[in-house]
Design a protein around this motif. Structure first.
Motif, PDB file in Angstrom:
ATOM      1  N   VAL A  25       0.795  -1.241   0.000  1.00  0.00           N
ATOM      2  CA  VAL A  25       0.000   0.000   0.000  1.00  0.00           C
ATOM      3  C   VAL A  25       0.829   1.294   0.000  1.00  0.00           C
ATOM      4  O   VAL A  25       0.376   2.290  -0.580  1.00  0.00           O
ATOM      5  N   PRO A  26       2.023   1.354   0.611  1.00  0.00           N
ATOM      6  CA  PRO A  26       2.764   2.627   0.551  1.00  0.00           C
ATOM      7  C   PRO A  26       3.107   3.081  -0.865  1.00  0.00           C
ATOM      8  O   PRO A  26       3.292   4.276  -1.103  1.00  0.00           O
ATOM      9  N   GLY A  27       3.147   2.133  -1.801  1.00  0.00           N
ATOM     10  CA  GLY A  27       3.490   2.494  -3.166  1.00  0.00           C
ATOM     11  C   GLY A  27       2.296   2.792  -4.044  1.00  0.00           C
ATOM     12  O   GLY A  27       2.462   3.146  -5.220  1.00  0.00           O
ATOM     13  N   LEU A  28       1.090   2.680  -3.528  1.00  0.00           N
ATOM     14  CA  LEU A  28      -0.109   2.927  -4.324  1.00  0.00           C
ATOM     15  C   LEU A  28      -0.433   4.418  -4.370  1.00  0.00           C
ATOM     16  O   LEU A  28       0.005   5.200  -3.524  1.00  0.00           O
ATOM     17  N   ASP A  29      -1.235   4.779  -5.364  1.00  0.00           N
ATOM     18  CA  ASP A  29      -1.661   6.163  -5.523  1.00  0.00           C
ATOM     19  C   ASP A  29      -2.458   6.622  -4.294  1.00  0.00           C
ATOM     20  O   ASP A  29      -3.292   5.867  -3.771  1.00  0.00           O
ATOM     21  N   HIS A  30      -2.221   7.848  -3.845  1.00  0.00           N
ATOM     22  CA  HIS A  30      -2.872   8.349  -2.633  1.00  0.00           C
ATOM     23  C   HIS A  30      -4.389   8.401  -2.794  1.00  0.00           C
ATOM     24  O   HIS A  30      -5.129   8.053  -1.865  1.00  0.00           O
ATOM     25  N   GLY A  31      -4.846   8.835  -3.956  1.00  0.00           N
ATOM     26  CA  GLY A  31      -6.292   8.892  -4.189  1.00  0.00           C
ATOM     27  C   GLY A  31      -6.940   7.523  -4.088  1.00  0.00           C
ATOM     28  O   GLY A  31      -8.042   7.376  -3.550  1.00  0.00           O
ATOM     29  N   LEU A  32      -6.248   6.510  -4.602  1.00  0.00           N
ATOM     30  CA  LEU A  32      -6.747   5.141  -4.506  1.00  0.00           C
ATOM     31  C   LEU A  32      -6.816   4.689  -3.047  1.00  0.00           C
ATOM     32  O   LEU A  32      -7.803   4.067  -2.621  1.00  0.00           O
ATOM     33  N   LEU A  33      -5.785   5.016  -2.278  1.00  0.00           N
ATOM     34  CA  LEU A  33      -5.781   4.649  -0.859  1.00  0.00           C
ATOM     35  C   LEU A  33      -6.942   5.313  -0.113  1.00  0.00           C
ATOM     36  O   LEU A  33      -7.560   4.702   0.758  1.00  0.00           O
ATOM     37  N   VAL A  34      -7.221   6.561  -0.468  1.00  0.00           N
ATOM     38  CA  VAL A  34      -8.349   7.260   0.158  1.00  0.00           C
ATOM     39  C   VAL A  34      -9.656   6.529  -0.140  1.00  0.00           C
ATOM     40  O   VAL A  34     -10.493   6.321   0.749  1.00  0.00           O
ATOM     41  N   LEU A  74      -2.802   1.115   6.484  1.00  0.00           N
ATOM     42  CA  LEU A  74      -3.498   1.861   5.435  1.00  0.00           C
ATOM     43  C   LEU A  74      -3.916   3.240   5.939  1.00  0.00           C
ATOM     44  O   LEU A  74      -3.658   4.265   5.286  1.00  0.00           O
ATOM     45  N   TYR A  75      -4.557   3.281   7.107  1.00  0.00           N
ATOM     46  CA  TYR A  75      -5.074   4.553   7.616  1.00  0.00           C
ATOM     47  C   TYR A  75      -3.959   5.497   8.062  1.00  0.00           C
ATOM     48  O   TYR A  75      -4.164   6.711   8.108  1.00  0.00           O
ATOM     49  N   GLU A  76      -2.794   4.962   8.365  1.00  0.00           N
ATOM     50  CA  GLU A  76      -1.655   5.828   8.678  1.00  0.00           C
ATOM     51  C   GLU A  76      -1.246   6.661   7.462  1.00  0.00           C
ATOM     52  O   GLU A  76      -0.717   7.771   7.619  1.00  0.00           O
ATOM     53  N   LEU A  77      -1.527   6.152   6.266  1.00  0.00           N
ATOM     54  CA  LEU A  77      -1.137   6.832   5.031  1.00  0.00           C
ATOM     55  C   LEU A  77      -2.180   7.834   4.546  1.00  0.00           C
ATOM     56  O   LEU A  77      -1.921   8.595   3.606  1.00  0.00           O
ATOM     57  N   ILE A  78      -3.359   7.811   5.135  1.00  0.00           N
ATOM     58  CA  ILE A  78      -4.435   8.721   4.700  1.00  0.00           C
ATOM     59  C   ILE A  78      -4.971   9.474   5.917  1.00  0.00           C
ATOM     60  O   ILE A  78      -6.068   9.196   6.400  1.00  0.00           O
ATOM     61  N   PRO A  79      -4.197  10.437   6.434  1.00  0.00           N
ATOM     62  CA  PRO A  79      -4.580  11.140   7.658  1.00  0.00           C
ATOM     63  C   PRO A  79      -5.894  11.891   7.548  1.00  0.00           C
ATOM     64  O   PRO A  79      -6.589  12.074   8.555  1.00  0.00           O
ATOM     65  N   GLU A  80      -6.273  12.312   6.335  1.00  0.00           N
ATOM     66  CA  GLU A  80      -7.537  13.029   6.191  1.00  0.00           C
ATOM     67  C   GLU A  80      -8.734  12.125   6.482  1.00  0.00           C
ATOM     68  O   GLU A  80      -9.718  12.552   7.097  1.00  0.00           O
TER      69      GLU A  80
END
Length: 630
Positions: free
Chosen positions: A213-222, A278-284
């Motif tokens: 997951v750290p290498g995936l697109d941020h929008g996708l992670l959201v 996963l949620y650590e990478l999407i603080p919003e």
């Protein structure tokens, strides 16, 4: 170790299947005894696995190759790490106590055997959920819990209308369907999140997913984070999918204790904790989770302030405490969320079982305004519920003090002062409505006498069975540091700032004071007699709170009734006038043509000769036509 893991997992399933053998038979006490023993075996095995994980680390077991199709490969296995081991132990301990309790509570129920089959199946599904090593296995347990909750909430399906003074229109079948449908809507979001994970990662194994997951697109992670959290919102009854939780109180009280303490409603919190990388990478998204949890905490507490239904008050407190857990998880303190989850499981299960004792004594009456003075005849139940309420309020040195105070410290440490203030205010409201219940039901004048009730304490073995929960509600928080050291081997460690360390004493005093203030206010208003103010009860705010902010009415008018009318139109105008008419027309044509053709088989030789002549003429005409054409 594999044997212990399998035993912990499958012992409840064996108990469920055993009880199912007698599901349609008259009551057999051995079904309750056997399933309770098997739950003890599961708890003992879970505790041994927990000790092994503490000493030697996590245990991973591959059970089988599950789905192998082309490039798709999904094994079915279990991964018991610090988080799973804690959840397994908490789930099986609370479930074991609930099974023992149910032997007394359900002793006169005609479907005694069937109840234990459902109850053990519920525990098995929850164990699959928390032990799975991949998202799809988690989803299987997730859905199993949903189906079993539907069976258990609607267990008394024959009760069309409960006919109470409070919430008289809710029936068990209606409540079960509401819970099931609302969870299925949320589960669609969770499925989309799982599909997105597999489409972009090619695996559903936790370790592989969180590695990628750290290498995936941020929008996708959201998107993935949002869709997974939608599933968590449904299962943990977060706004706006919260209405089913209080209505689920129409099920037997042991079901309420199991669903609202350590199992179903905490599954959403577990999902967020499990997916912490996963949620650590999407603080919003995490901040939204914390904000929503904070809102739900005070939202549910406000409805509990005026409610008269014994079980619903406790259910709203569950909803409020789930808000605390999501607030902690959303702020990045995952181990604190898990700590409060475990502590809450013990004192909340104790509260619900105590409520069951009161219901048993009051012939299923739930209106606390009809009680009063019960401590004279139900001393041990009063002590249990008093201890559980103190723990819920966060009074030192009980378990809730350590877990709830830590959540407030986290909110302060993150400089989210609005979240801190709302949670702090909610702590005072929690103390008020908790002891409003205790003082109205157990103190004051004995109003039940005028209504012809003769309450009495439950069986001794039931009271003894509740003792482990009472002890843990007191002492669990004492092991906060050990708990933190253990689970942070898997979860991110959360560090308080130097400023927060200096402010801990002040924050603790502030939280304790508002909790004590809530208790003292409830004592002043309700300890001597039931004080009711007609002016207050007729006020707009009181009506808004007692009607749950009119949200159920809004859902009914906006979704339920229009959908019912649309379904009626589809039935009468489309199904009957178009579909049925078309099918019936085709059937009539075939029937009539069959009747007409049947005349050719009359058995009359003259008729046969006539048909032969007609056929010969037709063939001759066709031959002539072909000859002319050529």
């Amino acid at each position: 170790m594999e044997t212990l893991v399998y035993t912990a997992l499958f012992a409840p399933l064996v108990g469920s299947l055993f009880a199912a053998l007698f599901a349609m038979s008259p009551k057999r006490q051995m079904t309750g005894v056997v399933t309770s023993i098997l739950l003890f075996v599961s708890f003992f095995s879970s505790a041994k696995v927990l000790m092994h994980v503490v000493e030697h680390g996590e245990v991973h077991i591959k059970l089988m190759d599950w789905i192998v199709a082309g490039d798709m490969y999904i094994p079915f296995g279990f991964n018991v790490d610090a988080v799973s081991a804690v959840m397994m132990t908490v789930v099986t301990l609370v479930s074991m106590v609930v099974h023992i309790y149910s032997n007394g509570y359900m002793e006169h129920d005609r479907s005694f055997n069937r109840f234990f089959s459902y109850l053990s199946a519920f525990v098995f599904s929850m164990m699959v959920l928390v032990m799975s090593d991949n998202f799809l296995g988690l989803f299987i347990g997730w859905e199993g819990v949903g189906v079993c909750s539907w069976l258990l909430i609607g267990f008394w399906y024959h009760k069309e209308d409960v006919g109470r003074d409070v919430n008289p229109s809710i029936s068990p079948s209606w409540a079960a369907n509401e819970a099931f449908i609302m969870n299925r809507i949320a589960d669609l979001g969770m499925l989309v999140g799982i599909f997105l994970i597999y489409w972009n990662v090619g695996s559903l194994q936790y370790d592989k997913v969180f590695e990628v997951v750290p290498g995936l697109d941020h929008g996708l992670l959201v998107m993935i984070g949002i869709f997974l959290f939608i599933g968590a919102m449904g299962k943990s009854a977060q706004f706006p999918m919260h209405t089913w939780l209080a209505d689920a109180m129409e099920g037997p009280t042991p079901v309420s204790a199991l669903i609202h303490a350590a199992t179903m409603v905490t599954a959403g919190v577990y999902l967020v904790i499990r997916a912490n990388p996963l949620y650590e990478l999407i603080p919003e998204v995490s901040y939204f989770i914390a904000s929503l949890g904070t809102f739900v905490a005070i939202f549910a507490a406000s409805m509990a302030l005026v409610n008269r239904d014994l079980k619903r008050i406790i259910a709203y407190s569950t909803l409020s405490q789930l808000g605390y857990m999501f607030a902690a998880a959303g702020l990045g303190a995952y181990w604190v969320a898990l700590f409060h989850l475990a502590a809450h499981a013990f004192f909340k299960a104790l509260l619900f079982l105590g409520a069951g004792n009161v219901m048993h004594a009051m012939h299923d009456e739930l209106d606390i305004f009809k009680m009063g003075g019960l401590k004279k005849v139900m001393k041990w139940t009063y002590i249990y519920m008093g201890v559980a309420s103190l723990a819920l309020c966060g009074i030192w040195p009980l378990a809730g003090f350590y877990s709830k105070d830590t959540i407030l410290e986290v909110a302060f440490n993150e400089h989210t002062y609005i979240i801190w203030f709302i949670l702090w205010l909610t702590a005072g409201m929690t103390a008020f409505y908790s002891f409003r219940l205790v003082f109205i039901a157990f103190w004051g004048d004995e109003r039940y006498k005028k209504l012809g009730f003769h309450p009495h304490e439950v069986q001794n073995y039931v009271l003894w069975g509740m003792l482990p929960l009472g002890i843990l509600a007191v002492v669990f928080g004492w092991h906060k540091e050990s708990f933190m050291e253990f689970v942070t081997e898997m979860l991110p460690a959360y560090e308080m700032s130097e400023h927060t360390h200096h402010m801990v004493a002040t924050l603790t005093v502030a939280t304790t004071l508002i909790a004590l203030g809530g208790i003292l206010l409830a004592f002043r208003l309700y300890s001597v007699r039931l004080r009711r103010d007609e002016k207050v009860e007729k006020s707009k705010i009181y009506k808004v709170l007692s009607n749950q902010y009119y949200i159920p009415i809004f859902y009914k008018n906006t979704f339920s009734e229009p959908y019912a009318k649309l379904s009626e139109i589809a039935w009468k105008e489309v199904d009957m006038q178009v579909v049925d008419a078309t099918v019936d027309g085709i059937a009539n044509i075939i029937e009539e043509s069959g009747d007409a053709a049947r005349q050719a088989q009359s058995g009359n030789l003259s008729d046969y000769l006539r048909w032969i002549a007609i056929g010969a003429i037709a063939l001759a005409v066709l031959a002539l036509f072909a000859a002319l054409k050529s």
